[in-house]
Design a protein around this motif. Structure first.
Motif, PDB file in Angstrom:
ATOM      1  N   GLY A  76       0.779  -1.226   0.000  1.00  0.00           N
ATOM      2  CA  GLY A  76       0.000   0.000   0.000  1.00  0.00           C
ATOM      3  C   GLY A  76       0.809   1.273   0.000  1.00  0.00           C
ATOM      4  O   GLY A  76       0.276   2.342   0.231  1.00  0.00           O
ATOM      5  N   VAL A  77       2.102   1.203  -0.256  1.00  0.00           N
ATOM      6  CA  VAL A  77       2.951   2.389  -0.279  1.00  0.00           C
ATOM      7  C   VAL A  77       2.707   3.173  -1.560  1.00  0.00           C
ATOM      8  O   VAL A  77       2.610   2.604  -2.633  1.00  0.00           O
ATOM      9  CB  VAL A  77       4.441   1.969  -0.204  1.00  0.00           C
ATOM     10  N   ALA A  78       2.590   4.487  -1.431  1.00  0.00           N
ATOM     11  CA  ALA A  78       2.485   5.366  -2.594  1.00  0.00           C
ATOM     12  C   ALA A  78       3.852   5.995  -2.836  1.00  0.00           C
ATOM     13  O   ALA A  78       4.488   6.474  -1.910  1.00  0.00           O
ATOM     14  CB  ALA A  78       1.453   6.441  -2.352  1.00  0.00           C
ATOM     15  N   ILE A  79       4.307   5.982  -4.070  1.00  0.00           N
ATOM     16  CA  ILE A  79       5.603   6.564  -4.418  1.00  0.00           C
ATOM     17  C   ILE A  79       5.360   7.946  -5.009  1.00  0.00           C
ATOM     18  O   ILE A  79       4.683   8.088  -6.016  1.00  0.00           O
ATOM     19  CB  ILE A  79       6.349   5.658  -5.408  1.00  0.00           C
ATOM     20  N   ASN A  80       5.918   8.962  -4.337  1.00  0.00           N
ATOM     21  CA  ASN A  80       5.711  10.343  -4.758  1.00  0.00           C
ATOM     22  C   ASN A  80       6.931  10.968  -5.435  1.00  0.00           C
ATOM     23  O   ASN A  80       6.804  11.975  -6.114  1.00  0.00           O
ATOM     24  CB  ASN A  80       5.314  11.205  -3.563  1.00  0.00           C
TER      25      ASN A  80
ATOM     26  N   ASN B 282      15.325  -2.644   1.819  1.00  0.00           N
ATOM     27  CA  ASN B 282      14.382  -3.514   1.115  1.00  0.00           C
ATOM     28  C   ASN B 282      14.525  -3.227  -0.367  1.00  0.00           C
ATOM     29  O   ASN B 282      14.527  -2.076  -0.783  1.00  0.00           O
ATOM     30  CB  ASN B 282      12.948  -3.243   1.550  1.00  0.00           C
ATOM     31  N   ILE B 283      14.649  -4.281  -1.159  1.00  0.00           N
ATOM     32  CA  ILE B 283      14.817  -4.114  -2.600  1.00  0.00           C
ATOM     33  C   ILE B 283      13.636  -4.745  -3.317  1.00  0.00           C
ATOM     34  O   ILE B 283      13.227  -5.860  -2.998  1.00  0.00           O
ATOM     35  CB  ILE B 283      16.142  -4.732  -3.091  1.00  0.00           C
ATOM     36  N   TYR B 284      13.116  -3.997  -4.263  1.00  0.00           N
ATOM     37  CA  TYR B 284      11.982  -4.440  -5.064  1.00  0.00           C
ATOM     38  C   TYR B 284      12.401  -4.462  -6.529  1.00  0.00           C
ATOM     39  O   TYR B 284      13.366  -3.797  -6.916  1.00  0.00           O
ATOM     40  CB  TYR B 284      10.799  -3.475  -4.909  1.00  0.00           C
TER      41      TYR B 284
ATOM     42  N   LEU C  20      14.788  -1.355  -7.254  1.00  0.00           N
ATOM     43  CA  LEU C  20      14.617  -0.095  -6.543  1.00  0.00           C
ATOM     44  C   LEU C  20      14.488  -0.320  -5.050  1.00  0.00           C
ATOM     45  O   LEU C  20      14.144  -1.405  -4.590  1.00  0.00           O
ATOM     46  CB  LEU C  20      13.392   0.651  -7.069  1.00  0.00           C
ATOM     47  N   GLU C  21      14.791   0.731  -4.300  1.00  0.00           N
ATOM     48  CA  GLU C  21      14.578   0.787  -2.853  1.00  0.00           C
ATOM     49  C   GLU C  21      13.421   1.740  -2.612  1.00  0.00           C
ATOM     50  O   GLU C  21      13.266   2.714  -3.344  1.00  0.00           O
ATOM     51  CB  GLU C  21      15.790   1.368  -2.131  1.00  0.00           C
ATOM     52  N   ILE C  22      12.657   1.481  -1.568  1.00  0.00           N
ATOM     53  CA  ILE C  22      11.581   2.403  -1.204  1.00  0.00           C
ATOM     54  C   ILE C  22      11.799   2.840   0.237  1.00  0.00           C
ATOM     55  O   ILE C  22      11.954   2.010   1.131  1.00  0.00           O
ATOM     56  CB  ILE C  22      10.200   1.748  -1.363  1.00  0.00           C
ATOM     57  N   ASP C  23      11.822   4.146   0.429  1.00  0.00           N
ATOM     58  CA  ASP C  23      11.974   4.736   1.759  1.00  0.00           C
ATOM     59  C   ASP C  23      10.805   5.691   1.952  1.00  0.00           C
ATOM     60  O   ASP C  23      10.812   6.801   1.415  1.00  0.00           O
ATOM     61  CB  ASP C  23      13.306   5.467   1.857  1.00  0.00           C
TER      62      ASP C  23
END
Length: 99
Positions: free
Chosen positions: A8-12, A63-65, A77-80
Motif C-alpha cells: 500500500g505504499v504510494a511513491i511520490n 528492502n529491494i523491489y 529499486l529501494e523504497i523509503d
C-alpha cells in the motif's frame, strides 16, 4: 523467492543511482522508451497492472523491489517512505544476481 506488492505504499518521488544511469545508457532506444513509460506508471500507481512488482527476499536493509520493463528487462529499486531510489536496470539474470 519474491513477494508481490508494496504493502500500500504510494511513491511520490524518485532518485536515480549512478549505476542506474550507467545501465540506462547501455539500453537500446526502444527499451529506454519502455523504461520511461514504466517509471511514469510507477509514479501514478506503485502497483499498476503489468509491472509485476516484487519484493526480493533476503534484502532487508535496504528492502529491494523489482518491476518488469519487458519480458527480459527489470528495474531494481529501494523504497523509503514515499520516495524510491532506482538502483539498476538490466536483464532478469543481471538484476537477480546483483540488484
Amino acid at each position: 523467492m519474491t513477494r508481490v506488492g508494496t504493502g500500500g505504499v504510494a511513491i511520490n518521488s524518485l532518485d536515480y543511482s549512478g549505476r542506474f544511469k550507467r545501465d540506462r545508457k547501455k539500453l537500446s532506444p526502444e527499451i529506454k522508451e519502455k523504461l520511461d513509460d514504466k517509471i511514469k506508471d510507477l509514479l501514478k500507481d506503485p502497483r499498476p497492472p503489468g509491472l509485476a512488482f516484487e519484493k526480493l527476499q533476503g534484502y532487508r536493509k535496504p528492502n529491494i523491489y523489482t518491476i518488469h520493463v519487458t519480458g527480459n528487462y527489470k528495474i531494481s529499486l529501494e523504497i523509503d517512505g514515499s520516495h524510491a531510489i532506482l538502483r539498476r536496470v538490466g536483464t532478469h539474470n543481471n538484476i537477480d544476481r546483483k540488484p
